[in-house]
Structures are given as C-alpha cells and as structure tokens.
Write an enzyme that holds these catalytic residues in place. Structure first.
Site, PDB file in Angstrom:
ATOM      1  N   LYS A  54       0.791  -0.904   0.105  1.00  0.00           N
ATOM      2  CA  LYS A  54       0.229   0.113   0.013  1.00  0.00           C
ATOM      3  C   LYS A  54       0.792   1.068   0.149  1.00  0.00           C
ATOM      4  O   LYS A  54       0.596   2.188  -0.627  1.00  0.00           O
ATOM      5  CB  LYS A  54      -0.884   0.071   1.202  1.00  0.00           C
ATOM      6  CG  LYS A  54      -1.961  -0.883   1.177  1.00  0.00           C
ATOM      7  CD  LYS A  54      -2.696  -1.333   2.356  1.00  0.00           C
ATOM      8  CE  LYS A  54      -3.899  -2.544   2.064  1.00  0.00           C
ATOM      9  NZ  LYS A  54      -4.277  -3.191   3.252  1.00  0.00           N
ATOM     10  N   GLN A  98      -4.968  -2.050   9.447  1.00  0.00           N
ATOM     11  CA  GLN A  98      -4.625  -3.411   8.951  1.00  0.00           C
ATOM     12  C   GLN A  98      -5.318  -4.640   9.629  1.00  0.00           C
ATOM     13  O   GLN A  98      -4.880  -4.543  10.861  1.00  0.00           O
ATOM     14  CB  GLN A  98      -3.227  -3.631   8.622  1.00  0.00           C
ATOM     15  CG  GLN A  98      -2.983  -4.690   7.886  1.00  0.00           C
ATOM     16  CD  GLN A  98      -3.601  -4.752   6.314  1.00  0.00           C
ATOM     17  OE1 GLN A  98      -3.473  -3.843   5.784  1.00  0.00           O
ATOM     18  NE2 GLN A  98      -4.303  -5.678   5.847  1.00  0.00           N
ATOM     19  N   ASP A 121     -11.308   2.436   4.059  1.00  0.00           N
ATOM     20  CA  ASP A 121     -11.567   0.802   3.705  1.00  0.00           C
ATOM     21  C   ASP A 121     -13.046   0.769   3.809  1.00  0.00           C
ATOM     22  O   ASP A 121     -13.432  -0.398   3.277  1.00  0.00           O
ATOM     23  CB  ASP A 121     -10.996   0.135   5.011  1.00  0.00           C
ATOM     24  CG  ASP A 121     -10.116  -0.889   4.844  1.00  0.00           C
ATOM     25  OD1 ASP A 121      -9.742  -0.917   3.647  1.00  0.00           O
ATOM     26  OD2 ASP A 121      -9.448  -1.425   5.724  1.00  0.00           O
TER      27      ASP A 121
END
Ligand code: NDP
Length: 294
Positions: A54, A98, A121
C-alpha cells in the site's frame, strides 16, 4: 465458447494512472496532497506485505503515506488514542487499520473510532449502513467490492435487471458486493455455507461472484452459458512442480468455466490488483471531500 479474460491488472493500472493524474493536478493548484495513514499492530507477515505494498503504491501515485507500527502487546486504549490522533491530523485524509488485529484487541471498537470521513476501507458501520439504505450515499465503499463492480461494468453495459448470484456473505466481500449490485438494479441472490443446491442457484446467474475461499468449487455445470464470472477467491494449493511448492487458484475451476462463461477474471491478475487501486481512489476521494478541487 471461450471467455474473454477480464484483465484486472490492466484495469487497476488505468485507475492508478487516473488517480496519479488527479493528485498531480491537486498539487499544481495548491490543494492538499492526499495522505493515507496505516496502522499495523503486531507482526503478522501477510499484513506486513499488504501494508508495504500500500505504501509503495501511494509513493508511485504521489500520495503521502504515514506508517504506524505498534507492538502486538499495545493496549486497546493506545491504539484508539492513535486513531483519534490521526482523525485530527489535517495531513491524513484516509486511515487504514490493517486487519486482523491481535486477538487481545477489540477490532470492532477500534474501527468504530475511525472518522467516517477518513474510513477509506469503507468498513465503518455508518458507511455500510448508508450503502445498504435507499437514498443514502456512503462516504466510501469497501475496496474489493468496489473493484468487482468496476470490473463488471467494464464488461457489461448495464447491470440493471441482471440475475446476480454472490457466493459468500462476509462483511468484507460478499455482503457489500451484494449491496452494490442491488444499487445497480441487479436482482441479487446471496448464498452461504447453509445454502441448498448451489449449482441450481448459480446456473441461473447472468453474473456470478464467487467469494467463498474454497479452491475451484465452482464447476462448469454450475455456470449459465454466457455468464460473467468474477472469481474473488485466493487459495493456495500444493503443487510440487512449482518452485514454491504451491500455486494460487480461485474459487472457480478456471479452465472449464472459461469454456462456458462469456467473461471471467483470472486468479491471480483479476480482482486481486483492484483492491489497492480502489484504496488509492478512496484516499483521493477523502482529500477531495475535505478540500474540493476547483
Ligand atoms: P470469509 O471466510 O470471511 O467468508 C466466506 C464466505 O463463504 C462465508 O459467507 C461462508 O458462509 C461462505 N462459504 C464458505 N463455504 C461455503 C460453501 N461450501 N458453500 C457456500 N458458501 C460457503 O472469506 P472472505 O469473504 O474474506 O474471502 C473469500 C475469498 O476471497 C478468500 O479466498 C479470500 O482470500 C479472497 N479475498 C480476496 C481479496 C482480493 O482479491 N483482494 C480480498 C478479500 C478476500 P457462512 O457465512 O455461512 O460461513
């Protein structure tokens, strides 16, 4: 019939190029540079790989990225304090915690603390709730499901009225993809581990999304001739003939299903590359929402 291969790698590159162009445009006009903060707790090797990739993509596209790594023993209050600090930080437009978090932490509570406006997200219950309700618009849509819809729209002029079957109902893939298909006016059937007679249900699908995590479960006789098949599964199967001793396969028996479908995503190189591309798009969107262009 031999299916068109939906090239997720090339389509993801197209998206990344568009994002890079818009980021450059923002810089030229003196607007804020999109910034993504990642929070990694613990040393899960797969998570470390995801986070690294990322950051690498952010760098390529001119997006600022901020890497926060905490030991697995970090108390809940400290993780939440960091999230709240990032919520206040003007240079951070998107926050990505994460997953999975170490078992000692309450994942739900951590995610709830991410500002809805920085939830790149798309997993905050308010964003998912808005996705599920008519007349409401979420600030962000989860990345893999958004990537799936993008791939479908590249291959079908309209999803309206199509029979779509989604195999899997997880919070991160199956359910949000089903909600997005409903928003596209498809008629959607969601299947899961308790569904009966899957091949009969899938055989009626114009669009079939497989996201179960079972290697090559979907066979040719499960698929309606001419259907568009999106294979989300990423499964390792032993293969002593390869250097690593394994290979990756999807949830769809690719060779036989590509003889029946009109279009299909390969694994790897289908849905996989779309996830980070959509994350970059969401991060740009977060900056646009906080500091609109023009
Ligand atoms: P989950 O394990 O969270 O969910 C799997 C879903 O499949 C559940 O809803 C489960 O049903 C259902 N299921 C399991 N077995 C069967 C069965 N035999 N018949 C019908 N339904 C079944 O997985 P995820 O959604 O997180 O991931 C699915 C796959 O997609 C995995 O292979 C994963 O690696 C991959 N993936 C790929 C991504 C990418 O390309 N970027 C991103 C995320 C995931 P129930 O709810 O009843 O348990």
């Amino acid at each position: 019939m031999s299916a068109v291969i939906i090239d997720g790698k090339a389509i993801a590159e197209e998206i990344r190029n568009q994002v890079a162009e818009k980021v450059a445009q923002r810089k030229q006009t003196g607007l804020s540079v999109p910034g993504l903060a990642t929070v990694l707790v613990g040393e899960n090797p797969a998570s470390q790989v995801y986070v690294r990739s990322k950051h690498k993509t952010c760098e390529k596209l001119g997006i600022h990225s901020f890497n926060h790594v905490l030991p697995a023993s970090t108390p809940q209050a400290e993780v939440i304090a960091l999230v709240n600090e990032l919520n206040q930080d003007k240079n951070v437009h998107g926050i990505l915690v994460q997953l999975p978090l170490p078992k000692t932490l309450n994942e739900e509570e951590v995610l709830l603390n991410i500002s809805v406006k920085k939830d790149v997200d798309g997993f905050h219950p308010i964003n998912i709730g808005n996705l599920a309700q008519k007349g409401r618009t979420p600030s962000f849509v989860p990345c893999t499901p958004a990537g799936i819809i993008h791939l479908l729209k590249k291959n079908l002029p309209s999803l309206e009225g199509k029979n779509a079957v989604v195999l899997g109902r997880s919070n991160i893939v199956g359910m949000p993809v089903a909600l997005l298909l409903v928003r596209e006016n498809a008629t959607v059937t969601i299947c899961h581990s308790r569904s009966q007679d899957l091949p009969k249900i899938t055989a009626a699908a114009d669009i079939l999304v497989a996201s179960v995590g079972k290697p090559e479960m979907v066979r040719a006789d499960w698929v309606k001739p001419g259907a568009v098949v999106i294979d989300v599964g990423i499964n390792r199967v032993n293969d002593p003939s390869t250097e690593k001793g394994y290979r990756l396969v999807g949830d769809v028996a690719y060779d036989e299903v590509s003889e029946v479908a009109s279009a299909i995503t390969p694994v790897p190189g289908g849905v996989g590359p779309m996830t980070i591309a959509m994350l970059m798009q969401n991060t740009l969107r977060a900056a646009e929402l906080s500091d609109p262009l023009g």
